[in-house]
Design an enzyme around this catalytic site. Sequence first.
Site, short mmCIF file in Angstrom:
data_model
loop_
_atom_site.label_atom_id
_atom_site.label_comp_id
_atom_site.label_asym_id
_atom_site.label_seq_id
_atom_site.Cartn_x
_atom_site.Cartn_y
_atom_site.Cartn_z
CG HIS A 98 -1.76 -1.23 1.34
ND1 HIS A 98 -2.79 -1.56 0.48
CD2 HIS A 98 -1.65 -2.28 2.19
CE1 HIS A 98 -3.30 -2.73 0.82
NE2 HIS A 98 -2.62 -3.19 1.85
CG ASP A 130 0.31 -2.50 -5.56
OD1 ASP A 130 1.17 -2.70 -4.66
OD2 ASP A 130 -0.89 -2.39 -5.32
N GLY A 132 5.67 1.47 -6.45
CA GLY A 132 6.90 2.06 -6.97
C GLY A 132 7.17 1.82 -8.44
NE ARG A 134 6.06 6.40 -8.74
CZ ARG A 134 5.29 5.63 -8.00
NH1 ARG A 134 4.74 4.54 -8.53
NH2 ARG A 134 5.02 5.93 -6.75
NE ARG A 154 1.62 6.86 -3.91
CZ ARG A 154 2.43 7.02 -2.88
NH1 ARG A 154 3.55 7.70 -3.03
NH2 ARG A 154 2.14 6.50 -1.71
#
Length: 215
Positions: A98, A130, A132, A134, A154
Amino acid sequence: MAAGARAVVLTADTPVIGSHGRPGAHVADFVGPEDLYGNVTGTPDRQAAEHAPDLTPDVIDWLRDLTGVPVVVKGVLRGDDARAFVDAGAAGLIVSNHGGRQLDALIPTAWALPAVVDAVAGTGAEVYVDGGLRRGTHVFAALALGARAVFVGRPALWALSLAGAAGVTRLIGELTAELVETMRLTGVPELQAIGRDLLHFPADVGRPAGSPGTR
């Protein structure tokens, strides 16, 4: 399930909502009770929204029978937990901490992923991850460590905030292009050929002894 959902995700590692580092913070500061409880029961209840201390692997069968679709368990960081969930009927697992927003100093998902994958090898359960992710190189590493697929949170929200649906489409396109480029530069012709031998990943390097999610 009338909307076309093909699976349901059960978050199994958050019996209480973390304070996010704010002294005295309350779950109501972050989400309304109806979001967690009322959507299922139709009866908002603040205490039920904050706690699920009685959650056990037995819930998986109940949820699968209730919904009629496979159950994917989210929040798995240990191999023994992963196998227990699959033995209890989970069709898939999401390795997730999370974003560290519930408990500080959690093990990174990249470190936890190999143990989870190994624990359920041969069972037919799919493992996702999931946290980090990017760049396309991050997706490549996750696949190399055994993930069937990745979830990107994100960056998608950032892209949506900046440019709406077109921004998310561009993000996915760029991640895909970076993944393809990484595959070409490492000589990998197909996704199924991405393996751990392409990574330098010493299991214990950088892992704090006694960090949550490890033994």
